[in-house]
Structures are given as C-alpha cells and as structure tokens.
Design a protein around this motif. Structure first.
Motif, PDB file in Angstrom:
ATOM      1  N   GLU A 296       1.351  -1.289   0.228  1.00 51.13           N
ATOM      2  CA  GLU A 296      -0.213   0.007  -0.041  1.00 51.13           C
ATOM      3  C   GLU A 296       0.455   1.288  -0.264  1.00 51.13           C
ATOM      4  O   GLU A 296       0.721   2.203  -1.023  1.00 51.13           O
ATOM      5  CB  GLU A 296      -0.579  -0.081   1.211  1.00 51.13           C
ATOM      6  N   ARG A 297       1.897   1.398   0.908  1.00 47.69           N
ATOM      7  CA  ARG A 297       2.797   2.438   0.922  1.00 47.69           C
ATOM      8  C   ARG A 297       3.985   2.928  -0.534  1.00 47.69           C
ATOM      9  O   ARG A 297       3.703   3.679  -0.780  1.00 47.69           O
ATOM     10  CB  ARG A 297       3.486   2.040   2.171  1.00 47.69           C
ATOM     11  N   GLU A 298       4.029   1.493  -1.130  1.00 50.74           N
ATOM     12  CA  GLU A 298       4.508   1.314  -2.518  1.00 50.74           C
ATOM     13  C   GLU A 298       3.353   2.081  -3.431  1.00 50.74           C
ATOM     14  O   GLU A 298       3.762   2.494  -4.504  1.00 50.74           O
ATOM     15  CB  GLU A 298       5.066  -0.383  -2.969  1.00 50.74           C
ATOM     16  N   ILE A 299       2.090   1.767  -3.469  1.00 56.78           N
ATOM     17  CA  ILE A 299       1.374   2.507  -4.073  1.00 56.78           C
ATOM     18  C   ILE A 299       0.978   3.827  -3.972  1.00 56.78           C
ATOM     19  O   ILE A 299       0.913   4.652  -4.653  1.00 56.78           O
ATOM     20  CB  ILE A 299      -0.083   1.448  -4.326  1.00 56.78           C
ATOM     21  N   SER A 300       1.208   4.193  -2.661  1.00 55.21           N
ATOM     22  CA  SER A 300       0.648   5.633  -2.734  1.00 55.21           C
ATOM     23  C   SER A 300       1.677   6.508  -2.527  1.00 55.21           C
ATOM     24  O   SER A 300       1.679   7.415  -3.148  1.00 55.21           O
ATOM     25  CB  SER A 300       0.540   5.495  -0.642  1.00 55.21           C
ATOM     26  N   GLN A 301       2.983   5.233  -2.599  1.00 55.69           N
ATOM     27  CA  GLN A 301       4.698   6.594  -3.685  1.00 55.69           C
ATOM     28  C   GLN A 301       4.364   6.866  -5.006  1.00 55.69           C
ATOM     29  O   GLN A 301       5.439   7.606  -5.607  1.00 55.69           O
ATOM     30  CB  GLN A 301       5.777   5.483  -2.394  1.00 55.69           C
ATOM     31  N   MET A 302       3.755   5.916  -5.050  1.00 58.46           N
ATOM     32  CA  MET A 302       3.715   5.986  -6.662  1.00 58.46           C
ATOM     33  C   MET A 302       2.943   6.511  -7.376  1.00 58.46           C
ATOM     34  O   MET A 302       3.161   7.740  -8.359  1.00 58.46           O
ATOM     35  CB  MET A 302       3.734   4.153  -7.681  1.00 58.46           C
ATOM     36  N   LYS A 303       1.587   6.781  -6.564  1.00 54.40           N
ATOM     37  CA  LYS A 303       0.631   7.662  -6.786  1.00 54.40           C
ATOM     38  C   LYS A 303       0.894   8.941  -7.136  1.00 54.40           C
ATOM     39  O   LYS A 303       1.438   9.949  -7.359  1.00 54.40           O
ATOM     40  CB  LYS A 303      -0.850   7.254  -5.891  1.00 54.40           C
ATOM     41  N   ASN A 304       1.291   9.113  -5.896  1.00 58.48           N
ATOM     42  CA  ASN A 304       2.816  10.637  -4.861  1.00 58.48           C
ATOM     43  C   ASN A 304       3.858  11.218  -6.640  1.00 58.48           C
ATOM     44  O   ASN A 304       3.536  12.009  -7.026  1.00 58.48           O
ATOM     45  CB  ASN A 304       3.168  11.018  -3.870  1.00 58.48           C
TER      46      ASN A 304
END
Lengths: 127, 456
Positions: B211-219
């Motif tokens: 989830e963190r990785e996805i969130s970072q990717m989104k950012n």
C-alpha cells in the motif's frame, strides 16, 4: 553602460526560447543551455549577472546546478531564479542555504520573469 | 388414618392419667375424655385383632406407593439427564468445531495475530506471528523478548497500550522479513475479558508495504504528471502572453509563436489522452472499436508520424517491407498508439546518429504476427528489464536521457495484452540497444483482404 547578461537553462527548448526573447527584447545579452553541465560551463565562461534555471532537468537538477555554482568563487554570488513545476518540492531551508533568489512556478509569465530579474538585479545594485 | 390413631393415643393417655391419679385437679376435666379414649382404643384393638392383615396392608401402603412414584420419577430424571447429556455432548462438539474453525482461521490468515497476558507472555501466536517475531511454536508460554528486535519493539508498544488502558491503538513498525524491510501496521487492543481488562493485549500486524509503495507511486505519478502537464501549458501561456505584449515583431516570429502554441496544445492533449486511456482500460470502461486492419499500414503511418521527431535527432528509421497477409482484428487508433509509443521511446533513448529498425513478421503456422522496434540506444540494465512495462516505472540509469511519465510502455502493454489478448516483449543489451515489441493473433476469418499493394 555595459549590456546586462543572463543565462537561461531549461531542457525544454520552447521555454528557453521564450524567456530568451523576452530578456533580449528588454536589453539583455542572453546565453542559453539545455542542461546543467552546459549551463555551468557557460556561467564560468561568461559570468552572467543573473541565471534563470529549470528545477527538473535530466542529469543535473536546477538545485544541483546552483550547488555547483555556489562552490565556485567566480559564480558563488550570481543570483539564480528557479523555474519549477514543483514549487512545493523545494525545501525552504535548501532554498535559503543555496541563496535561491526566487522561485517561479510553471506555467509562468515571461513578464513576471522579467520583473523578477529586474528586481533581483536592482537589489544587488542597491547592495 | 394416622391422625385418628394419634388422637386415640392422646385420649387413651389422658384416660390413663385419670385412672392412675384420681385425686388430681385434672381429673375433674379429663375423665370424660379418658372414657372416650378407652372406648376408641378398645375398638381399634378389636379391629386389629380381628383383621391383622390391615397392619401388613398399611405397611405396604406406606412403602410401595412412593417407591413406584420414585421409580417413575427416577426414570424421568434419568431420561432428562440423558437428554441434557446428549445436548451437552452436541454443544461440546459444536464448541470444539467452532474452536477448531476459529483456530484454523487464525492460523490461516496472513496477518500476524498475537495475544499476550499481563506478563507479556505469549498466550497465542499464529504461524505468521511466530515467523515474523521469531517465536517458538508450542511448548511453555514464551515471554516476548525486550530489545531492538521486532518482537522487542512490539512489546514496548503493547506495554504502552496496556499502561494507557487504550482500547485500540495503531502503530507503524518497520521489520525485516527475509532480508527485506517491510512496513507493518500494528493494531493493538486491550483484551476484553468478560467486561474487564486484566492486562491482556491482542496485536494484529498487517503488512502495508505494498500500500505504501502504491501510495508513493501515486505521489510520484501526480508529481510527474503535474510536471508533464505544466511544461506544455507553460509554453502555451508564455507564447500567448508574448503575442499579447507585442514581443513578436516580425510576421514570421508571430507565425512561429502561434505554431508553438498549437503544437504544445497537441502535446498536452496527447498526454491527457495517455492518462485517460490507461485509466479507461484498467477500469474496463474503454470502448473498443475492433475491425480488420493491416498491421503494415498501421506501422507505416506510425513511422511517418515519428519520422520528423527522429530527424531532429538525426536518427534513421527503417520501416518494414510490405507483406501479403498481415490482418489483425484490432482497434486501429489504439494499436496505432501502441506502435507510436514504441517508436517515440526508441527515438528518446537513442543517441543522435542512431538507427531504429521496425520489424513485422507473420507466422501463419502459429497464427501470430510480431511487431518489433529495435534501436541502437543506451539499452536497459538486466535487473530493470522486467519492470519497464510497469506503470510509472522509469529506468533509473536512463532518466537523464529524456523526461517522461513512465506511462507510454504501460499503455502499450494494456493495449496489446488487456485489450487485444497479445503479448509484449523486450530484450536489451546495455550500450548496444533494445528491442521492444508485441505479438498479436492474426485475424483468421471474416476479414476482407486489405490490398498490400496500397503500401507504397
């Protein structure tokens, strides 16, 4: 009075061109570069009165360029304006440490760039 | 019967008193009763002597009737106990099954579940928790260790939760799992034991690294996209302002400024289209207009579109020779977009003076068609090759070569694989170049032949 010199750096050709035309039309001698390394060389060679650089550039970012300029005594005090689409990403402390004269967010106005350049140079002249 | 005999005895006793102590005061009032008692007693004795079986019958009456009742009572109770016993057995079986089921659920889930008592002894730990916290399985209750290790850090949080009597609390813990740093969300709850908290704490640890990785990717995506959108927008805005301010003096310059505004507007549009297309394909909302198309024609048009861009960098583009049967059942615009993306990528990462070769092969036996774009560019390190089709992924080593959102190749993959059931591929040698391409099934029937002669 000698012609004022400006260096414009951006990997986006159209941005470099529009800023250069604006400055040239207003009495500046303008040098242009499309990357940080080339800009550093031109800065060392021509000692511009002001540098306008993009923030996000491949190979060397605008901040890395400023850092390099600050380490060289001949360019350490040259005022630099940072053009950025990521105004929020510039750390205020880093901005202060590197003595970034101003940050202008994209999409920017050439009028605003000219105004900012004039203001920075006036401040320097005052000092 | 009993009352009657009692009264008789009392009266007889009174009568007896009167007979033995005739001089007493009581005699005056009791003697008639004594007489009556004597009479009654006499009658009873006479009856008893006449029918001695009465005594036997009476004894039987006293004992046998309750015995029969008791027997029935016992049988009823026994039956009741048997029923209750059977019910309890069922309930016990059900409870065991529920317990086993609950245990199986806890043992099966990927999240680590841990229960500790007030002394921080582990009362329960599912396999995920045992593995994550390096706990022994089974045996004596084990105390959570202290210290900087994951279990120790968790113990500290558990103690804080217990001391603060906090009902539920969330923490983030970074832990090392098989040599990889993972981020866990630990939800700690004070154990509610029949309405009271006695110091027991339940901890559930959920791996939120992805989830963190996805969130970072989104950012990063928002950051990339905002930059990519703002760049053409900056040009449009700046050149329009220059025209308004009369900074373009000559007609040629005015024309050039207008042309830049137009091309930047188109660039902006392309970018927005890319983003929207990926989003539409992923959500399954895209409208696919399939028809029989000649892949050679699609490739030829794409090469023509990219040629001026390649010429700016002095890059030669070699187009494939026309082939006879290259019919595919595809959405033309989407497939064209896929080829253009491969070509523009090749131009981006090929140094000036390089060559791009476009290949088109048909394997009729397999019923497949292959399009490939090979360049003499910088190449991709082997460790990054597997990720180049990922959304927003950009090869770190080549970041300096060009700007981008990391969307182009992902869009190719989505178009080829998700929409058309094909397959993308890539191979590369650092310093020599890369080959990107895709395979598509040939259209077998129902397609009107497109004349290969139209390819010139």
């Amino acid at each position: 009075m000698a012609e004022r010199k400006a260096l414009v750096v951006d990997d986006e050709f159209h941005i470099v061109q529009v800023v250069a035309i604006k400055l040239r039309n207003n009495g500046f001698e303008v040098f242009t570069a499309d990357n940080g390394s080339q800009a550093y060389q031109l800065a060392c060679e021509h000692h511009p009165d002001v540098i306008i650089t993009d923030y996000q550039m491949p190979a060397m970012t605008g901040l890395e360029l400023i850092e390099k300029l600050r380490q060289n005594p001949s360019t350490a005090d040259t005022p630099v304006l940072l053009l950025t689409a990521r105004g929020f990403a510039v750390d205020p402390q880093q901005k202060e440490t590197l003595r970034v004269a101003a940050c202008l967010s994209k999409p920017f106005s050439p009028r605003e760039v000219l105004h900012c350049v004039e203001e920075v140079l006036a401040q320097r002249a005052g000092v | 019967m009993g009352l009657w005999a009692g009264t008789t005895v009392l009266l007889a006793a009174a009568g007896g008193l009167c007979i033995f102590f005739p001089g007493t005061a009581a005699v005056g009032c009791l003697w008639p009763a004594a007489v009556l008692a004597a009479v009654l007693l006499g009658r009873s004795l006479w009856k008893l002597l006449k029918n001695p079986e009465i005594l036997i019958r009476t004894e039987q009456t006293v004992d046998s009737v309750p015995l029969q009742n008791r027997d029935a009572e016992y049988r009823g109770e026994q039956e009741q106990i048997r029923k209750e016993n059977s019910q309890l057995r069922l309930e016990l079986q059900l409870l065991r099954r529920q317990h086993a089921w609950g245990q199986a659920v806890l043992e099966s889930i990927r999240d680590a579940v841990l229960v500790v008592n007030e002394q921080d002894q582990v009362l329960f730990a599912n396999p995920a928790a045992r593995e994550l916290l390096n706990l022994d399985s089974g045996g004596q209750p084990q105390e959570l260790p202290d210290g900087p290790e994951p279990a120790g850090r968790l113990r500290e949080k558990i103690q804080r939760c217990r001391n603060g009597r906090i009902r539920h609390v969330r923490h983030e813990l970074t832990m090392d799992v098989q040599g990889q740093q993972r981020i866990f969300e630990a939800v700690l709850s004070c154990l509610d034991e029949w309405g009271t908290t006695r110091g027991g704490v339940v901890a559930v640890l959920h791996d939120i690294s992805r989830e963190r990785e996805i969130s970072q990717m989104k950012n990063e995506f928002v950051s990339h996209v905002s930059h990519e959108l703002k760049t053409p927008l900056a040009s449009i805005n700046a050149y329009a302002e220059m025209l308004v301010d009369g900074e373009a003096k000559e007609p040629e310059m005015i024309r050039q400024f207008c042309s830049i505004i137009q091309s930047q507007a188109l660039r902006l549009n392309r970018l927005i289209e890319d983003i929207l297309n990926i989003s539409r394909i992923e959500s399954g909302l895209i409208k696919v207009n399939r028809s029989c198309q000649s892949m050679a024609l699609i490739v030829r048009d794409a090469v023509e579109m990219i040629r001026s861009y390649a010429q700016e960098k002095n890059i030669t583009v070699r187009a494939p020779a026309p082939i006879l049967y290259d019919q595919v059942y595809v959405d033309r615009d989407m497939m064209s977009q896929a080829v253009i993306n491969l070509l523009s990528n090749a131009v981006k990462y090929t140094p000036a003076g390089g060559t791009i070769t476009v290949g088109l092969e048909v394997n009729e036996a397999d019923g497949r068609l292959t399009v490939s774009v090979s360049d003499t560019g910088v190449g991709i390190p082997p460790e990054e090759l597997g990720r180049v089709f990922e959304k927003f992924y950009r090869v770190q080593a080549n970041n300096h070569m060009a700007k981008g959102t990391g969307l182009g190749l992902n869009l190719v993959k989505q178009i080829v694989e998700t929409v058309h059931g094909g397959r993308v591929f890539v191979s590369s040698v650092v310093g020599q170049g890369s080959t990107f391409g895709f395979e598509l099934p040939l259209a077998m029937t129902g397609c009107a032949a497109v004349s290969a002669g139209s390819l010139s």
